[in-house]
Scaffold this motif. Structure first.
Motif, PDB file in Angstrom:
ATOM      1  N   VAL A 114     -30.130 122.433  49.387  1.00  0.00           N
ATOM      2  CA  VAL A 114     -30.462 123.004  50.692  1.00  0.00           C
ATOM      3  C   VAL A 114     -29.179 123.245  51.465  1.00  0.00           C
ATOM      4  N   VAL A 132     -38.057 121.072  54.682  1.00  0.00           N
ATOM      5  CA  VAL A 132     -36.656 121.031  55.066  1.00  0.00           C
ATOM      6  C   VAL A 132     -36.604 120.699  56.554  1.00  0.00           C
ATOM      7  N   CYS A 191     -28.781 119.458  58.543  1.00  0.00           N
ATOM      8  CA  CYS A 191     -30.038 119.621  57.807  1.00  0.00           C
ATOM      9  C   CYS A 191     -30.203 118.506  56.792  1.00  0.00           C
ATOM     10  N   ASP A 192     -31.433 118.342  56.307  1.00  0.00           N
ATOM     11  CA  ASP A 192     -31.732 117.404  55.229  1.00  0.00           C
ATOM     12  C   ASP A 192     -33.082 117.801  54.640  1.00  0.00           C
ATOM     13  N   PHE A 193     -33.584 117.013  53.693  1.00  0.00           N
ATOM     14  CA  PHE A 193     -34.843 117.319  53.019  1.00  0.00           C
ATOM     15  C   PHE A 193     -35.774 116.133  53.154  1.00  0.00           C
ATOM     16  N   TYR A 219     -40.591 125.464  53.024  1.00  0.00           N
ATOM     17  CA  TYR A 219     -39.882 126.460  52.213  1.00  0.00           C
ATOM     18  C   TYR A 219     -40.776 127.069  51.133  1.00  0.00           C
ATOM     19  N   VAL A 230     -32.879 127.403  50.428  1.00  0.00           N
ATOM     20  CA  VAL A 230     -33.160 126.420  49.383  1.00  0.00           C
ATOM     21  C   VAL A 230     -32.905 127.073  48.035  1.00  0.00           C
TER      22      VAL A 230
END
Length: 341
Positions: free
Chosen positions: A135, A178, A169-171, A191, A145
């Motif tokens: 990501v 996301v 950002c992160d997942f 996503y 992504v």
């Protein structure tokens, strides 16, 4: 001629303002500064700059200029940058028509960000090994992504909201979203959605400017995810999101693009002031069952403790480094924390 004279006077006052900020920041770093009525914070810097130059400067350039001074007072920015102008181009800068390489897969295959605008920068890159995902998020709103099967596929969208910049950002591994933060909002992007403009949720408004985000990795509940965030006032936040929130907490305020709005005040979001300066990075280490946060604060530069400390008032484990800490990581094999400042 009169306009020229007025501009020179405004520029001279602006240079004096910057000089006072640098002196103030230098004294803070050495522990010699005492706060008084002449203290220059972001609000005062913004109002003074806006008074001097009016609409000739944009909010994002004022923010960027202020951050640059605060983060590194020894390297003074050029005054042209307050207008979004740059006096020289970097050597080897690609032309606008060329694609910027993000990921080199082999000598014959490249993955590119063909839609990243010039003067945009990547603010976060996160690898998700279990799902073979990578990501990325850019400052001006491009979230992508990359997914690897036999070849790479990518899903991208531009998030537009006023002049807010994405700062991290992160997942979310359980909800499969996301997460990204701007200066005033939290973005949750589905996503997998077929919508060309993206689909998901926006949590707003956040009172302080969010600067970083990180997922707390726990496998105890498949219907929720917990995230850490840091802001420009030294606070670290703890936010837990469940799948039920997507249904129960939608606001009547409408949508931002294809994103449904959720009111930030409807969430139980514990926060604690751990630093006296901007939080540069937050990270959760599953192996330690601890989170870390760092700041350019010289007194409380780095904190490493249980996330329960964000919900109580017990002392936290911390240490100080002159001029603070800008980055950190943990090596499980060597069992050491490494910091950089």
């Amino acid at each position: 001629a009169l306009e020229s004279i007025d501009f020179k006077n405004a520029l001279e006052q602006f240079k004096n303002l910057v000089e006072k900020m640098i002196i103030q920041k230098t004294k803070e770093s050495s522990g010699l500064y005492t706060k008084d009525d002449d203290e220059i914070d972001y609000e005062k810097f913004y109002k003074t700059t806006r008074t001097l130059f009016g609409s000739a400067v944009k909010d994002q350039y004022i923010q960027a200029f202020f951050r640059k001074i605060i983060s590194n007072p020894d390297e003074r920015p050029e005054w042209l940058e307050i207008f979004g102008c740059f006096s020289r181009e970097s050597v080897g800068m690609p032309s606008p028509s060329k694609e910027s390489v993000v990921l080199l897969v082999s000598e014959k295959q490249q993955i590119t960000h063909s839609v990243v605008k010039r003067k945009d920068v990547i603010k976060g890159i996160v690898k998700v090994p279990l799902l073979h995902l990578t990501v990325t998020a850019s400052q001006k709103g491009l979230i992508t992504v990359f997914r690897k099967k036999k070849i790479f596929f990518s899903y991208s969208f531009y998030f537009h909201q006023d002049t807010a910049w994405i700062t991290g950002c992160d997942f979310l591994p359980n909800l499969k979203y996301v997460v990204a933060v701007t200066e005033s909002t939290i973005i949750l992007w589905d996503y997998k959605s077929k919508e060309s403009e993206g689909n998901g949720f926006v949590i707003k408004p956040m009172k302080n400017c969010l600067l970083c985000v990180s997922t707390v990795t726990m496998a105890d509940n498949l219907a929720r995810d917990t995230i850490l965030m840091g802001d420009d006032k030294g606070y670290v936040y703890l936010l837990t999101i469940t799948s039920d929130d997507f249904i129960m907490k939608q606001s009547k305020a409408g949508k931002v693009s294809q994103f449904k709005v959720m009111d930030a005040e409807s969430f139980d979001m514990p926060k604690r002031k751990l630093h006296d300066d901007w939080v540069g990075k937050v990270k959760y280490f599953p192996a330690l069952k601890r989170f870390g946060s760092c700041s350019t604060d010289s007194i409380n530069s780095f904190v490493l403790d249980d996330i329960k400390r964000l919900e109580d008032h017990l002392p936290v484990k911390e240490f100080s480094v002159p001029k603070g800490v800008n980055a950190f990581t943990y090596c499980g094999k060597a069992k050491v924390i490494v910091t950089g400042g």
